[in-house]
Design a protein around this motif. Structure first.
Motif, short mmCIF file in Angstrom:
data_model
loop_
_atom_site.label_atom_id
_atom_site.label_comp_id
_atom_site.label_asym_id
_atom_site.label_seq_id
_atom_site.Cartn_x
_atom_site.Cartn_y
_atom_site.Cartn_z
N ARG A 169 28.82 23.31 -16.38
CA ARG A 169 29.90 23.84 -17.10
C ARG A 169 29.11 24.71 -18.28
NH1 ARG A 169 34.24 19.65 -19.70
NH2 ARG A 169 34.07 18.92 -17.51
N LEU A 170 29.71 25.71 -18.69
CA LEU A 170 29.22 26.49 -19.50
C LEU A 170 29.27 25.88 -21.06
CD1 LEU A 170 28.05 29.52 -19.95
CD2 LEU A 170 30.28 29.87 -20.83
N ALA A 171 28.21 25.82 -21.73
CA ALA A 171 28.16 25.31 -23.19
C ALA A 171 27.32 26.42 -24.46
CB ALA A 171 27.11 23.85 -23.24
N LYS A 172 27.82 25.98 -25.55
CA LYS A 172 27.24 26.90 -26.72
C LYS A 172 25.64 27.52 -26.30
CE LYS A 172 27.76 28.23 -31.17
NZ LYS A 172 27.13 29.59 -30.92
N ARG A 173 24.86 26.16 -25.90
CA ARG A 173 23.53 26.37 -25.65
C ARG A 173 23.23 27.39 -24.71
NH1 ARG A 173 24.61 21.30 -24.27
NH2 ARG A 173 24.87 21.06 -21.96
N ASP A 174 24.18 28.02 -24.02
CA ASP A 174 23.72 28.74 -22.61
C ASP A 174 23.69 30.31 -23.22
OD1 ASP A 174 23.81 26.82 -20.71
OD2 ASP A 174 25.89 26.64 -20.43
N GLY A 175 23.54 30.46 -24.64
CA GLY A 175 22.98 31.72 -24.62
C GLY A 175 24.30 32.51 -25.57
N ALA A 176 24.34 33.74 -25.49
CA ALA A 176 25.47 34.37 -26.27
C ALA A 176 26.66 34.41 -25.51
CB ALA A 176 25.24 35.85 -26.40
N VAL A 177 27.35 33.34 -25.68
CA VAL A 177 28.81 32.91 -25.12
C VAL A 177 30.02 32.86 -26.01
CG1 VAL A 177 27.46 31.84 -22.98
CG2 VAL A 177 28.48 30.42 -25.03
N THR A 178 29.95 33.12 -27.44
CA THR A 178 30.96 32.99 -28.19
C THR A 178 31.13 34.35 -28.71
OG1 THR A 178 29.81 32.58 -30.16
CG2 THR A 178 30.61 30.85 -28.87
N LEU A 179 32.41 34.64 -29.25
CA LEU A 179 32.47 36.08 -29.74
C LEU A 179 31.74 36.40 -30.93
CD1 LEU A 179 36.49 36.76 -30.06
CD2 LEU A 179 34.86 37.35 -28.10
N ALA A 180 31.22 35.46 -31.74
CA ALA A 180 30.43 35.61 -32.91
C ALA A 180 29.02 35.98 -32.43
CB ALA A 180 30.41 34.48 -33.80
N ASP A 181 28.62 35.11 -31.33
CA ASP A 181 27.27 35.46 -30.68
C ASP A 181 27.15 36.82 -30.08
OD1 ASP A 181 26.60 32.60 -30.97
OD2 ASP A 181 27.16 32.23 -28.90
N LEU A 182 28.34 37.29 -29.13
CA LEU A 182 28.03 38.52 -28.58
C LEU A 182 28.37 39.81 -29.55
CD1 LEU A 182 30.59 37.24 -25.81
CD2 LEU A 182 28.19 38.11 -25.33
N ALA A 183 28.95 39.50 -30.74
CA ALA A 183 28.81 40.52 -31.81
C ALA A 183 27.83 40.69 -32.27
CB ALA A 183 30.05 40.15 -32.85
N ALA A 184 27.12 39.70 -32.47
CA ALA A 184 25.70 39.74 -32.95
C ALA A 184 24.87 40.49 -32.22
CB ALA A 184 25.05 38.21 -33.26
N VAL A 185 25.01 40.49 -30.86
CA VAL A 185 24.13 41.45 -29.97
C VAL A 185 24.96 42.80 -29.63
CG1 VAL A 185 22.58 39.74 -29.20
CG2 VAL A 185 24.82 40.04 -28.13
N GLY A 186 26.11 43.08 -30.30
CA GLY A 186 26.31 44.50 -30.08
C GLY A 186 27.77 44.45 -29.08
N VAL A 187 28.05 43.29 -28.59
CA VAL A 187 29.09 43.32 -27.80
C VAL A 187 30.51 42.80 -28.50
CG1 VAL A 187 29.94 42.34 -25.57
CG2 VAL A 187 27.53 42.41 -25.72
N GLU A 188 31.41 43.89 -28.64
CA GLU A 188 32.66 43.67 -29.55
C GLU A 188 33.88 43.03 -28.57
OE1 GLU A 188 32.74 43.90 -32.72
OE2 GLU A 188 30.49 44.72 -32.74
N PRO A 189 34.83 42.76 -29.11
CA PRO A 189 35.81 41.86 -28.49
C PRO A 189 36.54 42.83 -27.28
CG PRO A 189 36.22 41.47 -30.68
CD PRO A 189 34.95 42.14 -30.58
N PRO A 190 36.70 44.10 -27.36
CA PRO A 190 37.19 44.86 -26.32
C PRO A 190 36.41 44.75 -25.05
CG PRO A 190 37.46 46.15 -28.24
CD PRO A 190 36.48 44.91 -28.54
N GLN A 191 34.94 44.68 -25.40
CA GLN A 191 34.10 44.69 -24.15
C GLN A 191 34.20 43.35 -23.61
OE1 GLN A 191 31.44 46.42 -27.12
NE2 GLN A 191 30.10 47.07 -25.14
#
Ligand code: GLU
Length: 306
Positions: A244-266
């Protein structure tokens, strides 16, 4: 009580114990699509009874993350910790169908006789405290506050069948579920049922880790005079190891994803593509997905996040 005429409501009911990850967000998107495509209202409930794990400010962050994907809610959010009176009233209504339980988690895990409820693979309470005498209960109360359990069956096992839009008819044996925890707070199963009933929820969409709970919750709904909702238990997101996916699995939250340039629409594109509702890279809104949404065509496998 549930309305029997006209569409009722669906809901999303996060626990503010961690940031929402891609799997949670996909479940929320699906809950919204199921509700809106069937003309239902869509309600928010904050499930904050697990006081040891609830983190301040997290509910607001979860709501903001959902809004960033375009998920809005009707009405006022229900906050479970403010619903004590309703939970207690339900316990009063169930008086005579309950018993005190003094078991620790460890004792239950160690009880060799715990029956397994096939096909749901759910370990039921072994019944240790079901038939204690009043004298035995008095002795136990001196050392441990009791939890309160449902006496699900008097004699033969009680089974219930639920209707799930993805899993079909699912039948299971009703468990002696905890209704009030030994710290005096309403247990998860009781709170879900009481609050769904009070909000007129007639469609429950959530992760399929909760499929086994649905049998118990549907039974409890009936005992409280309601009609069980229609369920849709949707596949979870898992990591590449199948867990089951968990926070430790990398960029999996919106905040993590935004930090690597992936915005909510994406992110919404990624979720929609995982559901075969958008092409890779196609920018969509939730409304765009409504006419494309067909529950019969939903993927039945877990969503693997690599
Ligand atoms: N609060 C639960 C969770 O976050 C969901 C309960 C439900 O949808 O019934 O997993």
């Amino acid at each position: 009580m549930n309305s029997t005429d006209g569409p009722g409501a669906g809901r999303y009911a996060p626990s503010p114990t961690g940031e929402l990850h891609l799997g949670n967000l996909r479940t929320a998107v699906l809950a919204w699509l199921f509700a809106r495509s069937s003309g239902r209202a869509f309600l928010l409930r904050i499930e904050d009874l697990d006081t040891g794990r609830v983190r301040p400010g997290l509910a607001e962050r979860q709501v903001a993350d959902l809004a960033a994907l375009g998920i809005g809610f009707d009405g006022v959010p229900v906050v479970q910790s403010e619903r004590t009176a309703a939970h207690e009233a339900a316990l009063d209504a169930l008086a005579g169908r309950t018993y005190e339980c003094f078991c620790t988690r460890r004792e239950i895990a160690d009880a060799a006789s715990a029956p397994h409820d096939e096909p749901l693979g759910y370990r039921r309470y072994p019944g240790t405290c079901r038939d204690l005498t009043e004298g035995e209960r008095q002795t136990r109360r001196a050392t441990r506050a009791p939890a309160l359990r449902l006496r699900a069956s008097a004699g033969a096992e009680t089974t219930t069948t639920i209707h799930d839009l993805l899993h079909g008819e699912v039948t299971g044996v009703v468990d002696d579920i905890v209704l009030r925890r030994n710290d005096g707070v309403a247990a998860y199963n009781l709170a879900v049922v009481v609050d769904d009933l009070a909000s007129g929820i007639d469609q429950v969409v959530r992760g399929d880790d909760l499929l086994a709970s649905a049998v118990n919750q549907a039974h409890l709904t009936t005992l409280l005079g309601g009609r069980p909702p229609t369920y849709a238990h949707v596949p979870l997101a898992v990591n590449t190891a199948g867990r089951r996916l968990a926070k430790r699995d990398g960029a999996v939250t919106l905040a993590d994803l935004a930090a690597v340039g992936v915005e909510p629409p994406q992110v919404l594109t990624r979720i929609a593509a995982s559901l075969d509702l958008a092409g890779p890279g196609e920018i969509v809104t939730l409304e765009d997905l409504l006419p494309r949404f067909d529950p019969a065509r939903l993927p039945r496998e877990p969503w693997v996040i690599g």
